[in-house]
Motif scaffolding. Sequence first.
Motif, mmCIF file in Angstrom:
data_model
loop_
_atom_site.group_PDB
_atom_site.id
_atom_site.type_symbol
_atom_site.label_atom_id
_atom_site.label_comp_id
_atom_site.label_asym_id
_atom_site.label_seq_id
_atom_site.Cartn_x
_atom_site.Cartn_y
_atom_site.Cartn_z
ATOM 1 N N TYR B 75 0.824 -1.213 0.000
ATOM 2 C CA TYR B 75 0.000 0.000 0.000
ATOM 3 C C TYR B 75 0.853 1.254 0.000
ATOM 4 N N TYR B 76 0.203 2.389 -0.254
ATOM 5 C CA TYR B 76 0.884 3.684 -0.203
ATOM 6 C C TYR B 76 -0.049 4.689 0.447
ATOM 7 N N LEU B 77 0.511 5.827 0.797
ATOM 8 C CA LEU B 77 -0.311 6.893 1.366
ATOM 9 C C LEU B 77 -0.611 7.925 0.276
ATOM 10 N N ASP B 78 -1.868 8.229 0.062
ATOM 11 C CA ASP B 78 -2.197 9.237 -0.947
ATOM 12 C C ASP B 78 -2.011 10.644 -0.376
ATOM 13 N N GLU B 79 -2.308 11.662 -1.213
ATOM 14 C CA GLU B 79 -2.045 13.043 -0.789
ATOM 15 C C GLU B 79 -2.718 13.407 0.539
ATOM 16 N N GLN B 80 -3.907 12.846 0.762
ATOM 17 C CA GLN B 80 -4.616 13.128 2.009
ATOM 18 C C GLN B 80 -4.130 12.243 3.164
ATOM 19 N N GLY B 81 -3.073 11.488 2.930
ATOM 20 C CA GLY B 81 -2.545 10.628 3.975
ATOM 21 C C GLY B 81 -3.338 9.349 4.190
ATOM 22 N N GLN B 82 -4.230 9.060 3.244
ATOM 23 C CA GLN B 82 -5.017 7.831 3.368
ATOM 24 C C GLN B 82 -4.266 6.627 2.811
ATOM 25 N N GLU B 83 -4.382 5.505 3.506
ATOM 26 C CA GLU B 83 -3.768 4.273 3.000
ATOM 27 C C GLU B 83 -4.552 3.724 1.819
ATOM 28 N N ARG B 84 -3.842 3.403 0.755
ATOM 29 C CA ARG B 84 -4.489 2.799 -0.413
ATOM 30 C C ARG B 84 -3.743 1.522 -0.763
ATOM 31 N N ILE B 85 -4.475 0.420 -0.788
ATOM 32 C CA ILE B 85 -3.844 -0.863 -1.055
ATOM 33 C C ILE B 85 -3.778 -1.132 -2.544
ATOM 34 N N LEU B 86 -2.565 -1.365 -3.034
ATOM 35 C CA LEU B 86 -2.365 -1.648 -4.462
ATOM 36 C C LEU B 86 -2.673 -3.099 -4.756
ATOM 37 N N TYR B 87 -2.119 -3.983 -3.933
ATOM 38 C CA TYR B 87 -2.492 -5.393 -4.056
ATOM 39 C C TYR B 87 -2.096 -6.186 -2.827
ATOM 40 N N PHE B 88 -2.592 -7.417 -2.791
ATOM 41 C CA PHE B 88 -2.264 -8.352 -1.717
ATOM 42 C C PHE B 88 -1.389 -9.454 -2.292
ATOM 43 N N ALA B 89 -0.713 -10.174 -1.400
ATOM 44 C CA ALA B 89 0.007 -11.363 -1.854
ATOM 45 C C ALA B 89 -0.132 -12.440 -0.800
ATOM 46 N N ILE B 90 -0.560 -13.613 -1.233
ATOM 47 C CA ILE B 90 -0.619 -14.769 -0.339
ATOM 48 C C ILE B 90 0.309 -15.848 -0.892
ATOM 49 N N GLU B 91 0.249 -17.034 -0.281
ATOM 50 C CA GLU B 91 1.080 -18.159 -0.712
ATOM 51 C C GLU B 91 1.056 -18.274 -2.241
ATOM 52 N N ASP B 92 2.224 -18.527 -2.817
ATOM 53 C CA ASP B 92 2.322 -18.783 -4.251
ATOM 54 C C ASP B 92 2.291 -17.501 -5.098
ATOM 55 N N TRP B 93 2.371 -16.325 -4.442
ATOM 56 C CA TRP B 93 2.423 -15.067 -5.182
ATOM 57 C C TRP B 93 3.803 -14.434 -5.032
ATOM 58 N N TRP B 94 4.159 -13.654 -6.014
ATOM 59 C CA TRP B 94 5.390 -12.881 -5.956
ATOM 60 C C TRP B 94 5.112 -11.496 -5.402
ATOM 61 N N ILE B 95 6.095 -10.912 -4.772
ATOM 62 C CA ILE B 95 5.897 -9.583 -4.193
ATOM 63 C C ILE B 95 7.176 -8.745 -4.270
ATOM 64 N N THR B 96 7.013 -7.505 -4.703
ATOM 65 C CA THR B 96 8.128 -6.560 -4.740
ATOM 66 C C THR B 96 7.544 -5.191 -5.083
ATOM 67 N N ASP B 97 8.345 -4.137 -4.957
ATOM 68 C CA ASP B 97 7.987 -2.891 -5.627
ATOM 69 C C ASP B 97 8.837 -2.828 -6.875
ATOM 70 N N ILE B 98 8.246 -3.231 -7.975
ATOM 71 C CA ILE B 98 9.012 -3.399 -9.204
ATOM 72 C C ILE B 98 9.609 -2.070 -9.673
ATOM 73 N N ASP B 99 8.920 -0.964 -9.395
ATOM 74 C CA ASP B 99 9.400 0.365 -9.772
ATOM 75 C C ASP B 99 10.711 0.657 -9.041
ATOM 76 N N SER B 100 10.675 0.550 -7.723
ATOM 77 C CA SER B 100 11.857 0.794 -6.905
ATOM 78 C C SER B 100 12.955 -0.237 -7.165
ATOM 79 N N PHE B 101 12.574 -1.487 -7.293
ATOM 80 C CA PHE B 101 13.530 -2.577 -7.477
ATOM 81 C C PHE B 101 14.303 -2.432 -8.786
ATOM 82 N N THR B 102 13.592 -2.149 -9.878
ATOM 83 C CA THR B 102 14.287 -2.097 -11.163
ATOM 84 C C THR B 102 14.986 -0.764 -11.378
ATOM 85 N N ASN B 103 14.440 0.318 -10.874
ATOM 86 C CA ASN B 103 15.071 1.621 -11.102
ATOM 87 C C ASN B 103 15.986 2.047 -9.965
ATOM 88 N N ASN B 104 16.009 1.225 -8.905
ATOM 89 C CA ASN B 104 16.864 1.512 -7.763
ATOM 90 C C ASN B 104 16.572 2.897 -7.156
#
Lengths: 209, 209
Positions: B75-104
């Motif tokens: 999740y991330y915090l929007d401009e109003q400081g509200q939590e917004r969930i982008l996605y969930f991950a359970i067993e058998d799912w991959w998880i990362t922030d691909i933006d941060s991971f690939t662009n460092n």
Amino acid sequence: MFSGLWLISILSYLRAMFELLRKNIEKHLAISDSDFERFTAPFYHRKIAKKQFLLRAGQICKFEGFVIKGCLRVYYLDEQGQERILYFAIEDWWITDIDSFTNNTPSILNIEALEDSEVLLITQPYKEALYEQVPVVEKLFRIMTQKTHVALQRRMISALGKTADERYLEFITKYPQLEQRLTQLQVASYLGISHEFLSKIRKKLAKQR
Amino acid sequence: MFSGLWLISILSYLRAMFELLRKNIEKHLAISDSDFERFTAPFYHRKIAKKQFLLRAGQICKFEGFVIKGCLRVYYLDEQGQERILYFAIEDWWITDIDSFTNNTPSILNIEALEDSEVLLITQPYKEALYEQVPVVEKLFRIMTQKTHVALQRRMISALGKTADERYLEFITKYPQLEQRLTQLQVASYLGISHEFLSKIRKKLAKQR
DNA sequence: CGAAAAAGTTGAACTAGTTCAAAAAAGAAA
DNA sequence: TTTCTTTTTTGAACTAGTTCAACTTTTTCG
């Protein structure tokens, strides 16, 4: 004499086309001359006149394309039969229905030229062959898909959390060249709002300055 | 005797973990035993207790992870400081922030465990090395990214064109296992609506049957 | 060029979804 | 078990965005 000039101009046009493609690829990775030649060999050139379709919903998307001239829109019809634009593509952009192309299933998307356009196309079996024969192509498309995914994720964040005003401002800031070439109807459809409302937003923003 | 049983149980747990990873990979392509072994070598195991963070906004995402147990939210915090969930991950799912991971680059996302969870992690330099040393890994992630992208594109289509009711129904139909493990607050945040409104939607839907 | 079609504007009435506040229900912790 | 915290429900007032309809402006094309 006349036909000689004509030939030279055709050739220089072809050269410019592939130069554009090469520049595009080199945004992502370095590629050798010979790999680039093998990469481009299976691409073919196609013109699409304004209002003509490169893909229609129901067809299986057989190609992946690189736009060298013009502007196209990718859209679908929602349950109410309204056109919704997923994205646009202008010069230097790639275009396909990746869902239909990779899964070989009928597309729900339409791809239509908004201006007289030209694209370089490659079909699925040829692309598959490139993966096998030119390993760097695998890396290239891995990186390209990653970047497209990052961009879509950013757009998802906008779509979920931002107001129409904010999304409109974001759009014209991010793609100033693009907005010029589109009608407000098209921009509204891309933003997911009614064109009447976009008109009101523009009025409000114009007042503010 | 006791420590022997303990060792055996640890080993069989490890085996089961990597079996899950292998099954996941084989959804996308065939992989030889030796390639799989080389692939898994750089992964390490990590437990994250409920409410602990795998990544915090501002940090650079150094890993890509495969969930073997539990449930996490991105999740991330929007401009109003509200939590917004982008996605969930359970067993058998991959998880990362691909933006941060690939662009460092610093992440805007938080990754938090909603239950006691376990993941297999690989860091960027090791993943980069795998691309060089085990060519099939390049193909694997190219295909995986493509599929994730298709899924996100479908979600984008929903977000732009569908009502909250429709998106909720789509969500519980698509991820029935997931809904059970989440609070309505979390589901609402994922759908991009207020939890009060989700409560009203649920009431309306319950009446209809 | 002129006619027709398409795009853009405006206002009024409406609807999907939000915000706030208060109460009820469920979970977690001790 | 009791207490405290979090989640869920409900209603009332509000706001962002839609729909419809009428009108003006711009573009297309024969």
